[in-house]
Write a protein that holds these residues in place. Structure first.
Motif, PDB file in Angstrom:
ATOM      1  N   ASP A 135      11.730 104.448  48.406  1.00 39.47           N
ATOM      2  CA  ASP A 135      10.937 103.440  49.176  1.00 39.47           C
ATOM      3  C   ASP A 135      11.289 103.031  50.465  1.00 39.47           C
ATOM      4  OD1 ASP A 135      12.198 101.934  48.126  1.00 39.47           O
ATOM      5  OD2 ASP A 135       9.934 100.410  47.807  1.00 39.47           O
ATOM      6  N   GLY A 136      13.242 103.991  50.262  1.00 39.74           N
ATOM      7  CA  GLY A 136      13.869 103.003  51.412  1.00 39.74           C
ATOM      8  C   GLY A 136      14.127 101.823  51.633  1.00 39.74           C
ATOM      9  N   ARG A 137      13.863 100.942  50.801  1.00 37.21           N
ATOM     10  CA  ARG A 137      14.467  99.766  50.404  1.00 37.21           C
ATOM     11  C   ARG A 137      16.085  99.775  49.592  1.00 37.21           C
ATOM     12  NH1 ARG A 137      10.729  95.618  48.206  1.00 37.21           N
ATOM     13  NH2 ARG A 137      11.584  94.102  49.100  1.00 37.21           N
ATOM     14  N   VAL A 138      16.998  99.274  50.000  1.00 35.52           N
ATOM     15  CA  VAL A 138      18.713  99.349  49.273  1.00 35.52           C
ATOM     16  C   VAL A 138      18.596  98.039  49.231  1.00 35.52           C
ATOM     17  CG1 VAL A 138      20.651  99.575  50.285  1.00 35.52           C
ATOM     18  CG2 VAL A 138      18.501 100.581  51.594  1.00 35.52           C
ATOM     19  N   TYR A 139      19.093  97.734  47.547  1.00 37.69           N
ATOM     20  CA  TYR A 139      19.921  96.691  47.127  1.00 37.69           C
ATOM     21  C   TYR A 139      20.986  96.808  46.517  1.00 37.69           C
ATOM     22  CZ  TYR A 139      14.783  96.495  46.265  1.00 37.69           C
ATOM     23  OH  TYR A 139      13.222  96.731  46.708  1.00 37.69           O
ATOM     24  N   VAL A 140      21.430  95.830  46.118  1.00 34.18           N
ATOM     25  CA  VAL A 140      22.721  95.857  46.052  1.00 34.18           C
ATOM     26  C   VAL A 140      23.044  94.763  44.349  1.00 34.18           C
ATOM     27  CG1 VAL A 140      24.116  93.733  46.609  1.00 34.18           C
ATOM     28  CG2 VAL A 140      25.219  94.852  45.180  1.00 34.18           C
ATOM     29  N   ILE A 141      23.066  95.630  42.971  1.00 35.73           N
ATOM     30  CA  ILE A 141      23.209  94.989  42.035  1.00 35.73           C
ATOM     31  C   ILE A 141      24.345  94.445  40.926  1.00 35.73           C
ATOM     32  CG2 ILE A 141      21.982  95.148  39.211  1.00 35.73           C
ATOM     33  CD1 ILE A 141      20.216  96.883  40.496  1.00 35.73           C
ATOM     34  N   TYR A 142      24.972  93.569  40.583  1.00 33.79           N
ATOM     35  CA  TYR A 142      25.509  93.377  40.233  1.00 33.79           C
ATOM     36  C   TYR A 142      25.865  92.140  39.328  1.00 33.79           C
ATOM     37  CZ  TYR A 142      24.721  89.161  42.929  1.00 33.79           C
ATOM     38  OH  TYR A 142      23.879  87.960  43.857  1.00 33.79           O
ATOM     39  N   GLY A 143      26.726  91.257  38.647  1.00 32.21           N
ATOM     40  CA  GLY A 143      27.301  90.097  37.980  1.00 32.21           C
ATOM     41  C   GLY A 143      27.833  90.653  36.265  1.00 32.21           C
ATOM     42  N   ASN A 144      28.765  90.071  35.392  1.00 32.16           N
ATOM     43  CA  ASN A 144      28.976  90.219  34.293  1.00 32.16           C
ATOM     44  C   ASN A 144      28.097  89.219  33.389  1.00 32.16           C
ATOM     45  OD1 ASN A 144      31.430  87.999  32.954  1.00 32.16           O
ATOM     46  ND2 ASN A 144      31.214  89.692  32.126  1.00 32.16           N
ATOM     47  N   GLY A 145      27.504  89.305  32.527  1.00 30.28           N
ATOM     48  CA  GLY A 145      26.422  89.130  31.924  1.00 30.28           C
ATOM     49  C   GLY A 145      24.936  88.512  32.060  1.00 30.28           C
ATOM     50  N   GLY A 146      25.191  87.805  33.580  1.00 28.06           N
ATOM     51  CA  GLY A 146      23.315  87.428  34.042  1.00 28.06           C
ATOM     52  C   GLY A 146      23.761  88.406  35.308  1.00 28.06           C
ATOM     53  N   ILE A 147      23.500  89.823  35.085  1.00 29.72           N
ATOM     54  CA  ILE A 147      22.654  90.495  36.055  1.00 29.72           C
ATOM     55  C   ILE A 147      21.535  90.171  37.296  1.00 29.72           C
ATOM     56  CG2 ILE A 147      22.344  93.300  36.601  1.00 29.72           C
ATOM     57  CD1 ILE A 147      25.027  91.977  34.636  1.00 29.72           C
ATOM     58  N   ARG A 148      22.801  90.562  38.643  1.00 27.60           N
ATOM     59  CA  ARG A 148      21.599  89.996  39.706  1.00 27.60           C
ATOM     60  C   ARG A 148      21.221  91.113  40.786  1.00 27.60           C
ATOM     61  NH1 ARG A 148      20.463  84.468  40.646  1.00 27.60           N
ATOM     62  NH2 ARG A 148      19.866  84.852  42.466  1.00 27.60           N
ATOM     63  N   ILE A 149      20.274  90.809  41.676  1.00 24.77           N
ATOM     64  CA  ILE A 149      19.798  91.892  42.608  1.00 24.77           C
ATOM     65  C   ILE A 149      19.142  91.115  43.837  1.00 24.77           C
ATOM     66  CG2 ILE A 149      17.011  91.627  41.652  1.00 24.77           C
ATOM     67  CD1 ILE A 149      17.057  94.674  42.241  1.00 24.77           C
ATOM     68  N   ARG A 150      20.385  91.834  44.819  1.00 25.83           N
ATOM     69  CA  ARG A 150      20.506  91.356  46.353  1.00 25.83           C
ATOM     70  C   ARG A 150      19.796  92.356  47.112  1.00 25.83           C
ATOM     71  NH1 ARG A 150      24.321  86.811  48.213  1.00 25.83           N
ATOM     72  NH2 ARG A 150      22.437  86.046  49.255  1.00 25.83           N
ATOM     73  N   GLU A 151      18.631  92.545  47.635  1.00 24.12           N
ATOM     74  CA  GLU A 151      18.212  93.131  48.942  1.00 24.12           C
ATOM     75  C   GLU A 151      18.952  93.462  50.352  1.00 24.12           C
ATOM     76  OE1 GLU A 151      13.988  94.951  50.935  1.00 24.12           O
ATOM     77  OE2 GLU A 151      13.920  93.129  49.463  1.00 24.12           O
ATOM     78  N   LEU A 152      19.279  94.764  50.354  1.00 21.12           N
ATOM     79  CA  LEU A 152      20.240  95.066  52.061  1.00 21.12           C
ATOM     80  C   LEU A 152      19.110  95.275  52.930  1.00 21.12           C
ATOM     81  CD1 LEU A 152      23.455  95.861  50.302  1.00 21.12           C
ATOM     82  CD2 LEU A 152      22.638  93.962  50.857  1.00 21.12           C
ATOM     83  N   THR A 153      19.666  95.147  54.132  1.00 24.37           N
ATOM     84  CA  THR A 153      19.235  95.933  55.500  1.00 24.37           C
ATOM     85  C   THR A 153      18.581  97.866  55.061  1.00 24.37           C
ATOM     86  OG1 THR A 153      21.749  95.435  56.552  1.00 24.37           O
ATOM     87  CG2 THR A 153      19.748  93.872  57.367  1.00 24.37           C
ATOM     88  N   ASP A 154      18.956  98.512  56.049  1.00 24.89           N
ATOM     89  CA  ASP A 154      18.579  99.284  55.306  1.00 24.89           C
ATOM     90  C   ASP A 154      19.451 100.344  55.651  1.00 24.89           C
ATOM     91  OD1 ASP A 154      15.794  99.031  55.741  1.00 24.89           O
ATOM     92  OD2 ASP A 154      15.207  99.857  57.486  1.00 24.89           O
ATOM     93  N   ASP A 155      21.267  99.626  56.318  1.00 22.79           N
ATOM     94  CA  ASP A 155      21.784 100.265  57.029  1.00 22.79           C
ATOM     95  C   ASP A 155      23.443  99.236  55.119  1.00 22.79           C
ATOM     96  OD1 ASP A 155      22.703  98.457  58.437  1.00 22.79           O
ATOM     97  OD2 ASP A 155      22.849  99.180  59.790  1.00 22.79           O
ATOM     98  N   ALA A 156      22.872  98.740  54.833  1.00 23.88           N
ATOM     99  CA  ALA A 156      23.443  97.836  53.945  1.00 23.88           C
ATOM    100  C   ALA A 156      24.689  96.818  54.310  1.00 23.88           C
ATOM    101  CB  ALA A 156      24.039  98.689  52.614  1.00 23.88           C
TER     102      ALA A 156
END
Length: 509
Positions: A135-156
């Motif tokens: 859908d054009g949205r951009v994310y970063v998924i990260y972490g150690n054990g506790g896995i998190r997600i954050r949304e970035l701008t279109d160009d990251a």
């Protein structure tokens, strides 16, 4: 014409691999930590033969630690576990840097030539994976054990204001020593797939590859063990990495394996789909060999010899500096056909010396040698050839206070200082130096030698028992060095660096 390729496909330290395909070409990035330039980009036409084509940055930061001025440097820090992605005509490389407590995103339309545009986001995003959703949205998924997600701008390039920022899920705890990390995220077949490494302290007790999947970005996620195999090597699991398809529709995972002192080595694992689950390996095992067409032309070597015949101060891509170089203190043009290393700040050991020039070592055995002209060295200077990790070993010239010179083999002492194992008077100006590395079956030994002009090689000191340690978090490198322990202003000249992979190339007395 066909050739046999064995796993690991690169027997050298190329860890935390992230691979993509663009058309018929594959690209791969890996961790580079304190080596500069950083985030090496490798290219392949078949996933098995790789050559170095560029770096993402020359220097990550310009401060005392990255410049090795404070004495401790950024060993074990710097760039970690980069994520490589291609989206809408743009290449992206994202990673965190522990010592800076920052998350970096670089982007370029030309992965081999750049230029790379840099964006900095405050805060660690451990072992990140970029995800460009349908859908054009951009994310970063990260972490150690506790896995998190954050949304970035279109160009990251930044966090999206008011965007998604939450804990995605917690991974298993029971029976797990190292919880899930090393995320590689994909949207395929109508599912979100998240690949991780974990290290259980029950069962096989080795690193293994996991996959989580969900129809919805925010879950719930199902979990499976995707691979638990050691390639028959010392119960060292093959794990951490991502997946890629071929133009013909075949799938592979590119993971890596710890191989002791030589470092962390990439392994290629066939993959297939069953009920929309990725199934890695052949009957659960990593294949030991592949038969593939002989590439034409042959890929360039990862580690190479160098006669230092340059027309400008621009070294071959294979070289990396230990931390940021001081470009005022090295040259390959001041004395044509030679590498000149001038001394920088006064230090007490090679770990703290600026402008140590390095390349990887390779298994199963390899050897590197150089010719050193010590004419320009000042009292207290030390120059030569190093096996570089926390437990380092060196061979070279120590310049004395009254103009005398010693050829010395040194190791790291218990207090971290350089400890002379053996030293001998040396009357000449020119000396050949050599280190033979043996990584077969975890032998992990390095043998040091020297030769005066016209004389045979002689071993010196004792074999170094090499050990991979987490304070450096890098496989052993071979390096050319020159540093001052008394005063600045001296220099050392290196006529060549000659390298061979395979059995030792010289018999020694």
């Amino acid at each position: 014409m066909h050739t046999t390729v064995a796993n690991p496909i690169l027997w050298a330290d190329v860890p935390d691999v992230s691979v993509i395909r663009v058309g018929s070409v594959y690209y791969m990035v890996s961790t580079s930590m304190h080596s500069m330039p950083g985030c090496p980009i490798m290219k392949s036409g078949n996933l098995m033969h790789w050559e170095l084509v560029s770096y993402v940055f020359d220097k990550l930061e310009d401060n005392d630690a990255h410049n090795l001025i404070d004495g401790n440097g950024i060993y074990g820090n710097g760039s970690w576990a980069a994520s490589l992605r291609y989206h809408a005509g743009m290449y992206y490389v994202a990673f965190s840097c522990n010592d800076m407590n920052r998350f970096y995103v670089y982007r370029a339309s030309d992965i081999e030539r750049g230029p790379w545009k840099r964006s900095v986001i405050e805060g660690l995003h451990h072992d990140p994976s970029l995800l460009f959703d349908d859908d054009g949205r951009v994310y970063v998924i990260y972490g150690n054990g506790g896995i998190r997600i954050r949304e970035l701008t279109d160009d990251a390039s930044a966090l999206r204001e008011g965007g998604l920022d939450r804990l995605l899920f917690e991974t298993e705890r029971e029976g797990i020593g190292l919880r899930c990390e090393g995320c590689h995220a994909y949207k395929l077949n109508g599912y979100y797939y998240l690949f991780f490494i974990e290290w259980p302290n029950v069962g096989n007790r080795r690193r293994r590859q996991l996959v989580y999947r969900s129809r919805e970005l925010l879950g719930p996620y199902e979990r499976r063990i995707a691979l638990d195999d050691d390639l028959g090597y010392r119960n060292c699991g093959v794990a951490q990495g991502g997946i890629v398809d071929t133009p013909e529709g075949d799938w592979y995972a590119m993971l890596f394996q710890d191989r002791d002192a030589v470092g962390r080595l990439p392994c290629l694992v066939p993959m297939r789909w069953e009920n929309d689950w990725p199934v890695l390996g052949e009957d659960g095992q990593v294949p030991k060999t592949f038969e593939v067409p002989q590439p034409d032309p042959a890929p360039k070597p990862l580690v190479k010899s160098d006669e230092f015949d340059y027309f400008e101060n621009q070294l071959a891509l294979n070289w990396q500096w230990n931390h940021n170089p001081d470009d005022r203190l090295w040259s390959v043009t001041e004395r044509p056909g030679w590498l000149r290393l001038a001394t920088g700040p006064v230090v007490d050991r090679i770990e703290r010396a600026c402008n140590t020039l390095t390349q990887r070592t390779e298994g199963p055995t390899c050897v590197g040698e150089t010719l050193l002209d010590a004419t320009g060295m000042k009292p207290g200077d030390r120059a030569g050839l190093a096996a570089l990790q926390s437990g380092f070993g060196t061979v070279g010239i120590w310049a004395g206070e009254s103009g005398e010179r010693l050829v010395a083999m040194c190791v790291r002492g218990e207090d971290g200082s350089e400890e002379i194992v053996e030293s001998l008077p040396f009357a000449g100006e020119v000396i050949r130096l050599k280190i033979d590395f043996d990584f077969r079956e975890s032998a992990d030994t390095a043998v040091f030698a020297y030769a005066a002009e016209g004389e045979a090689w002689r071993t010196i000191g004792r074999p170094l028992k090499m050990k991979y340690t987490l304070d450096h978090f890098m496989g052993y490198r071979i390096g050319l060095f020159n540093y001052a322990t008394r005063q600045r202003g001296g220099f050392a000249d290196f006529d060549y660096f000659r390298y061979a992979k395979g059995e030792p190339i010289h018999e020694m007395e």
